[in-house]
Enzyme design. Structure first.
Site, PDB file in Angstrom:
ATOM      1  N   ARG A  91       0.816  -1.217   0.000  1.00 50.40           N
ATOM      2  CA  ARG A  91       0.000   0.000   0.000  1.00 50.40           C
ATOM      3  C   ARG A  91       0.848   1.266   0.000  1.00 50.40           C
ATOM      4  O   ARG A  91       0.405   2.318  -0.494  1.00 50.40           O
ATOM      5  CB  ARG A  91      -0.991   0.001   1.173  1.00 50.40           C
TER       6      ARG A  91
ATOM      7  N   GLU B  64       3.400  -9.250  16.117  1.00 52.07           N
ATOM      8  CA  GLU B  64       2.718  -9.666  17.350  1.00 52.07           C
ATOM      9  C   GLU B  64       2.970 -11.163  17.583  1.00 52.07           C
ATOM     10  O   GLU B  64       3.288 -11.592  18.690  1.00 52.07           O
ATOM     11  CB  GLU B  64       1.222  -9.374  17.226  1.00 52.07           C
TER      12      GLU B  64
END
Lengths: 170, 170
Positions: free
Chosen positions: A58, A95
Site C-alpha cells: 500500500r 505480534e
C-alpha cells in the site's frame, strides 16, 4: 477537505478486534487523492529529496505520486523474495512471529536525501526496519510521512531521530 | 532518454528461462521516472479520465503517479483476500494453475472513464481479467498503458477493443 471522512473503517478485519482503515475511498476520489499527495509532499518541497522510499504494497500507492510531485526517484522496500537482484534485508518482530523485508543494494546511494512514505504508522516495526536498511546503504533520512497514524500504538517511539508526519490521526 | 537503458535484465528469474525486466533502476532515477510517468499519461491529458486502475503490486508504482498527473482517482485491483470490503473477482489461467484478482464493488462507478495501467504486458491474462471487472462495474475503458511490452507473448490479442500503449518493447 477532511481526509478522515474519506477513510472507511472496517470492523474486525483482518481479524477480530482490529478496526481496519480502508483508504480505497480516498484514493478513488480524485480531489481527496490529490490533496493527500500534496499534503504529504508539501513539507519537503525545496528540500532536494533524491529518492522516496516506497513500502510494499500500500505504501507504493502514495510514495510514487509523492516522488513525482517532488521530482525524486523511487526506491523499493519489498517483502522477502520479491526483488530480483542483490539485496540487503532486515527482520522485525510481529505480534506473533516475525517478518523480513528487503531492498536492492543499489536502491539508495551514499549521501542521498531520502523521504520515507507509507500508508499507516501502526507499531512502527516495518518503518523501523526500512529506516535501518536505508541508513545501512548510506542514505540520509530527512523524514517519514504517513497518511494515517494510529497514535494508540505508539509507533513514533520506534522512529527516534526521524521527523515523523501523519495527515490523519486516530 | 532511452528508457530501455534503465531497465535491468535478470537472467533466469524468477525461474530458469525467464529474462526478468527489473524496473527498479528506472524508478530510482528521478529523470527516467518522471519521463516514464509523463509518457504514460500524455495520450490521456484532456481526456477526462476519472480513475486510473492500479494492479497489485508493481502496477501500483506507476498507476498512482499517472493518476496524480491526470488529476484522476485511483482504483485498486488486488490479489484475492487483500481487499477488506465487498468485492467482485475474476479468475484467470496461468501457465500452471490459475489466479484470482479482486476489486471493491464501488471501485469504479457506472459511466466513469477508466485508464488501466500496469508495469508489463506479458500474456495479458491479468489485464484481461481486470478489464472484465471494470466493465462489470460499468466503467468505460479508454485505454491500457504499460511501461513494458513483451511482444513475443502476444498479450494484445487478449485485449480486443482496448487501446493498448507500451513505452518499451521487447
Amino acid at each position: 477537505m477532511d481526509l478522515k471522512s474519506k477513510i472507511r473503517e472496517i470492523p474486525d478485519w483482518p481479524k477480530p478486534g482490529v478496526n481496519f482503515k480502508d483508504i480505497a475511498p480516498l484514493l478513488q476520489d480524485a480531489a481527496a487523492f490529490k490533496q493527500a499527495i500534496d499534503e504529504l509532499a508539501a513539507p519537503y518541497i525545496g528540500k532536494q529529496v533524491d529518492v522516496v522510499v516506497a513500502i510494499d504494497a500500500r505504501g507504493f500507492l502514495l510514495a510514487t505520486a509523492v516522488a513525482y510531485k517532488l521530482d525524486a526517484g523511487v526506491a523499493l522496500v519489498r517483502k522477502k523474495g520479491k526483488l530480483p537482484w542483490k539485496t540487503i534485508n532486515r527482520e522485525y518482530a510481529l505480534e506473533y512471529g516475525s517478518n523480513i523485508i528487503e531492498m536492492h543494494e543499489d536502491a539508495v546511494k551514499p549521501g542521498q536525501k531520502v523521504l520515507m512514505v507509507d500508508d499507516v504508522l501502526a507499531t512502527g516495526g516495518t518503518m523501523e526496519a526500512a529506516v535501518w536498511m536505508v541508513r545501512q546503504l548510506g542514505g540520509e533520512i530527512i523524514g517519514a510521512s504517513f497518511l494515517i497514524g494510529l497514535s494508540f500504538l505508539n509507533g513514533k517511539e520506534k522512529l527516534s531521530g526521524v521527523e515523523v508526519k501523519e495527515l490523519v490521526i486516530y
